[in-house]
Scaffold this motif. Structure first.
Motif, PDB file in Angstrom:
ATOM      1  N   SER A 124       0.831  -1.210   0.000  1.00 16.72           N
ATOM      2  CA  SER A 124       0.000   0.000   0.000  1.00 16.72           C
ATOM      3  C   SER A 124       0.862   1.255   0.000  1.00 16.72           C
ATOM      4  N   ASN A 125       2.005   1.207   0.666  1.00 15.95           N
ATOM      5  CA  ASN A 125       2.910   2.364   0.651  1.00 15.95           C
ATOM      6  C   ASN A 125       3.534   2.568  -0.720  1.00 15.95           C
ATOM      7  N   TRP A 126       3.816   1.474  -1.436  1.00 14.12           N
ATOM      8  CA  TRP A 126       4.265   1.623  -2.823  1.00 14.12           C
ATOM      9  C   TRP A 126       3.178   2.304  -3.648  1.00 14.12           C
ATOM     10  N   MET A 127       1.946   1.852  -3.464  1.00 14.21           N
ATOM     11  CA  MET A 127       0.837   2.396  -4.245  1.00 14.21           C
ATOM     12  C   MET A 127       0.610   3.876  -3.936  1.00 14.21           C
ATOM     13  N   ILE A 128       0.723   4.235  -2.670  1.00 14.60           N
ATOM     14  CA  ILE A 128       0.574   5.647  -2.297  1.00 14.60           C
ATOM     15  C   ILE A 128       1.634   6.493  -3.004  1.00 14.60           C
ATOM     16  N   LYS A 129       2.860   5.994  -3.017  1.00 14.28           N
ATOM     17  CA  LYS A 129       3.951   6.707  -3.695  1.00 14.28           C
ATOM     18  C   LYS A 129       3.683   6.824  -5.190  1.00 14.28           C
ATOM     19  N   ASN A 130       3.090   5.769  -5.772  1.00 13.82           N
ATOM     20  CA  ASN A 130       2.803   5.762  -7.207  1.00 13.82           C
ATOM     21  C   ASN A 130       1.518   6.511  -7.559  1.00 13.82           C
ATOM     22  N   GLY A 131       0.696   6.791  -6.539  1.00 15.19           N
ATOM     23  CA  GLY A 131      -0.531   7.543  -6.766  1.00 15.19           C
ATOM     24  C   GLY A 131      -1.666   6.743  -7.374  1.00 15.19           C
ATOM     25  N   LYS A 132      -1.562   5.404  -7.317  1.00 16.49           N
ATOM     26  CA  LYS A 132      -2.623   4.564  -7.876  1.00 16.49           C
ATOM     27  C   LYS A 132      -2.428   3.125  -7.393  1.00 16.49           C
ATOM     28  N   GLY A 133      -3.470   2.309  -7.606  1.00 14.82           N
ATOM     29  CA  GLY A 133      -3.382   0.898  -7.260  1.00 14.82           C
ATOM     30  C   GLY A 133      -4.745   0.332  -6.909  1.00 14.82           C
ATOM     31  N   HIS A 134      -4.801  -0.992  -6.859  1.00 10.68           N
ATOM     32  CA  HIS A 134      -6.045  -1.686  -6.524  1.00 10.68           C
ATOM     33  C   HIS A 134      -5.690  -2.902  -5.686  1.00 10.68           C
ATOM     34  N   ILE A 135      -6.243  -2.977  -4.494  1.00  5.85           N
ATOM     35  CA  ILE A 135      -6.021  -4.106  -3.586  1.00  5.85           C
ATOM     36  C   ILE A 135      -7.270  -4.975  -3.576  1.00  5.85           C
ATOM     37  N   VAL A 136      -7.087  -6.266  -3.846  1.00  2.78           N
ATOM     38  CA  VAL A 136      -8.196  -7.226  -3.818  1.00  2.78           C
ATOM     39  C   VAL A 136      -7.915  -8.229  -2.708  1.00  2.78           C
ATOM     40  N   ASN A 137      -8.800  -8.286  -1.731  1.00  3.31           N
ATOM     41  CA  ASN A 137      -8.657  -9.207  -0.609  1.00  3.31           C
ATOM     42  C   ASN A 137      -9.605 -10.393  -0.775  1.00  3.31           C
ATOM     43  N   LEU A 138      -9.067 -11.596  -0.654  1.00  2.00           N
ATOM     44  CA  LEU A 138      -9.895 -12.794  -0.749  1.00  2.00           C
ATOM     45  C   LEU A 138     -10.503 -13.104   0.611  1.00  2.00           C
ATOM     46  N   GLY A 139     -11.803 -12.863   0.703  1.00  2.02           N
ATOM     47  CA  GLY A 139     -12.537 -13.204   1.909  1.00  2.02           C
ATOM     48  C   GLY A 139     -13.205 -14.553   1.735  1.00  2.02           C
ATOM     49  N   SER A 140     -14.453 -14.655   2.174  1.00  2.15           N
ATOM     50  CA  SER A 140     -15.176 -15.923   2.115  1.00  2.15           C
ATOM     51  C   SER A 140     -16.608 -15.693   2.567  1.00  2.15           C
ATOM     52  N   ILE A 141     -17.508 -16.615   2.180  1.00  5.97           N
ATOM     53  CA  ILE A 141     -18.831 -16.635   2.788  1.00  5.97           C
ATOM     54  C   ILE A 141     -18.697 -16.747   4.297  1.00  5.97           C
ATOM     55  N   ALA A 142     -17.573 -17.336   4.758  1.00 10.64           N
ATOM     56  CA  ALA A 142     -17.308 -17.452   6.196  1.00 10.64           C
ATOM     57  C   ALA A 142     -17.035 -16.099   6.846  1.00 10.64           C
ATOM     58  N   GLY A 143     -16.832 -15.073   6.034  1.00  3.72           N
ATOM     59  CA  GLY A 143     -16.683 -13.725   6.561  1.00  3.72           C
ATOM     60  C   GLY A 143     -17.991 -12.964   6.608  1.00  3.72           C
ATOM     61  N   LYS A 144     -19.051 -13.629   6.166  1.00  6.88           N
ATOM     62  CA  LYS A 144     -20.373 -13.008   6.158  1.00  6.88           C
ATOM     63  C   LYS A 144     -21.354 -13.709   7.084  1.00  6.88           C
ATOM     64  N   GLU A 145     -21.070 -14.949   7.426  1.00  6.95           N
ATOM     65  CA  GLU A 145     -21.903 -15.710   8.359  1.00  6.95           C
ATOM     66  C   GLU A 145     -21.014 -16.727   9.067  1.00  6.95           C
ATOM     67  N   VAL A 146     -21.555 -17.370  10.069  1.00  2.86           N
ATOM     68  CA  VAL A 146     -20.796 -18.367  10.831  1.00  2.86           C
ATOM     69  C   VAL A 146     -21.520 -19.698  10.742  1.00  2.86           C
ATOM     70  N   TYR A 147     -20.748 -20.764  10.531  1.00  2.00           N
ATOM     71  CA  TYR A 147     -21.342 -22.090  10.418  1.00  2.00           C
ATOM     72  C   TYR A 147     -20.775 -23.014  11.486  1.00  2.00           C
ATOM     73  N   PRO A 148     -21.445 -24.129  11.780  1.00  2.00           N
ATOM     74  CA  PRO A 148     -21.006 -25.024  12.852  1.00  2.00           C
ATOM     75  C   PRO A 148     -19.551 -25.459  12.686  1.00  2.00           C
ATOM     76  N   ASN A 149     -18.796 -25.344  13.752  1.00  2.00           N
ATOM     77  CA  ASN A 149     -17.393 -25.753  13.828  1.00  2.00           C
ATOM     78  C   ASN A 149     -16.458 -24.886  12.985  1.00  2.00           C
ATOM     79  N   GLY A 150     -16.988 -23.798  12.444  1.00  2.00           N
ATOM     80  CA  GLY A 150     -16.150 -22.904  11.642  1.00  2.00           C
ATOM     81  C   GLY A 150     -15.516 -21.789  12.443  1.00  2.00           C
ATOM     82  N   ASN A 151     -15.867 -21.705  13.711  1.00  2.00           N
ATOM     83  CA  ASN A 151     -15.512 -20.636  14.655  1.00  2.00           C
ATOM     84  C   ASN A 151     -14.310 -19.754  14.300  1.00  2.00           C
ATOM     85  N   VAL A 152     -13.085 -20.263  14.431  1.00  2.00           N
ATOM     86  CA  VAL A 152     -11.903 -19.422  14.265  1.00  2.00           C
ATOM     87  C   VAL A 152     -11.673 -19.054  12.801  1.00  2.00           C
TER      88      VAL A 152
END
Length: 252
Positions: A124-152
């Motif tokens: 992100s600091n490189w991108m700030i210096k360059n004045g542009k960029g796009h960060i894509v983070n891989l989440g999951s359905i597990a980041g939107k709801e919780v399922y049995p035994n998925g806790n951590v």
């Protein structure tokens, strides 16, 4: 001049599919992962097939010093990263909280949260210096709801969701886009890693329905980063047609 995409966890699954697609679309690549042999093999294949330039950095994102050293030692031309795909992540175990393996917990927290942060801090600091960029983070359905035994695991992906929103707020003033991609069931090495190499148990996860494949997510990521300059897609939730929620899957 070709654009540059930095992809973590590029040795398999979604990361490898992204490397293939972005190379085909004339990006030069920085590929990271723990398995140096796989990275070298992939780099050679993409260079030969698409004539793309590839820089390989073999390290574990959990190792903060390795992340910083490998990235900062890259030649200056590689620090003009246009797209960062924070793909490195995993699940370990599927146990109720009271029986959870603490080593599994540490691995998930250190990879899915801290690893993403270590990489993003540098790039992100490189991108700030360059004045542009796009960060894509891989989440999951597990980041939107919780399922049995998925806790951590679910907790770590909820953290990725929150971090993506925080990054969007912090980086918007610098002209940097941020997107979170939240897939449902994708048939990769994910379940095999979760079950510590038990291939038979992993295979059963996808029995009776057609899951997503890595290329589906790579296609979506490329769509997101190829939008016009004035467009930012904050997040996308992507499911197989047979899957309505994390635990609601129609099997035949």
């Amino acid at each position: 001049m070709a654009k540059i995409a930095l992809i973590t966890g590029a040795t398999a699954g979604i990361g490898e599919a992204c490397a293939e697609l972005f190379a085909r679309e004339n990006y030069n690549l920085i590929l990271t992962g723990r398995r140096a042999d796989r990275l070298e093999k992939l780099a050679a294949k993409l260079n030969k097939k698409y004539d793309t330039e590839v820089a390989v950095c073999a390290f574990d994102v959990r190792d903060r010093e390795a992340v910083t050293t490998n990235f900062e030692n890259l030649p200056a031309k590689w620090k003009k990263v246009d797209v960062l795909i924070n793909n490195a992540g995993l699940s370990q175990g599927l146990d109720p909280i009271q029986k959870g393996d603490i080593d599994d917990w540490d691995t998930m927290i250190d990879t899915n949260i801290k690893g993403l942060l270590y990489v993003s801090r540098v790039v992100s600091n490189w991108m700030i210096k360059n004045g542009k960029g796009h960060i894509v983070n891989l989440g999951s359905i597990a980041g939107k709801e919780v399922y049995p035994n998925g806790n951590v695991y679910c907790a770590t992906k909820h953290a990725v969701d929150a971090l993506s929103k925080g990054m969007r707020i912090d980086l918007v003033q610098h002209g940097i886009k941020v997107t979170a991609i939240h897939p449902g069931a994708v048939e990769t090495e994910f379940s095999e890693v979760r079950f510590h190499g038990d291939k038979e148990r992993a295979k059963k996860v996808y029995d009776g329905f057609e899951p997503l494949v890595a290329e589906d997510i790579a296609d979506t990521i490329f769509f997101v980063v190829s939008r016009p300059k004035h467009v930012n897609i904050n997040e996308l939730l992507i499911m197989p047609a047979a899957q309505a929620t994390a635990s609601n899957i129609v099997r035949k």
